[in-house]
Design an enzyme around this catalytic site. Sequence first.
Site: not given
Ligand code: ACM
Length: 256
Positions: A39, A109, A142
């Site tokens: 990420e 995301k 993530c």
């Molecule tokens: C995250 O979502 N970077 C912990």
Amino acid sequence: MKTGYLQFAPVFSDIGANIERISAMLNGCNGADLLVLPELASTGYRFDSREQALSLSQADDGEFVQFLVEQCANHGFHLVAGFNERDGDLLFNSSVLVGPGGVVGKYRKLHLFMDEKDIFEPGNLGLPVFEIGQCKVGMLVCFDWVFPEAWRAMALKGADIICHPSNLVLPFAQQAVPVHTMVNRIFAILCNRTGVEKDLAFTGQSIIANPSGEVLSRAPADLEAISVVEIDIGAAKNKRITPRNDVIADRRTDIY
Ligand code: ACM
């Protein structure tokens, strides 16, 4: 199909240094088909403010993504990488899928973690699945890992493999992801990062998990690691968990 991850510690705020590091690591990956980076691989994670994140952001045709395209063209593989995406005045914590012919697709995301909520917009592209050759690829970033609905939605769209760029700080995802792959009968590549940024220590231990929930590769917690393993992507097409049970067909869609 040869798939893998490149676990490393991006240098905060230094896109040039990260491009150089990734380029050097990719030189050892000839013969791979699909590789995943962490990420926010372009910039690192722990921004002081939205303004700082904005100053380090790039569009999806910016220098970082162009670099990925060049690498794919040179090496003949596909890459998935997280990056700090600017779209007009908005920022997204995005993941891009790139191949030798250019950008194949993008994911933003959906589930923002902690202070990311002060910086990024929640994703607005849904949960797309992209075809590369014989393989269908979905992406999560993530903290998205904690939502089983996201995994199932992509499995229902035919995803064979979920690429999962991460900057994990909690110790749970590396245990949970093989369960998501087992119950959906798919593959996953969780590429985490290592190192420390300000108050955050990242937990490494990137994994590749198969449709039986087996971990085919696990990186150390605190070292840079490159792993490429051969997988039979066709195994993700078989949703049977016993001769008489199919995890997709047996769902009680009349109830849930
Ligand atoms: C995250 O979502 N970077 C912990």
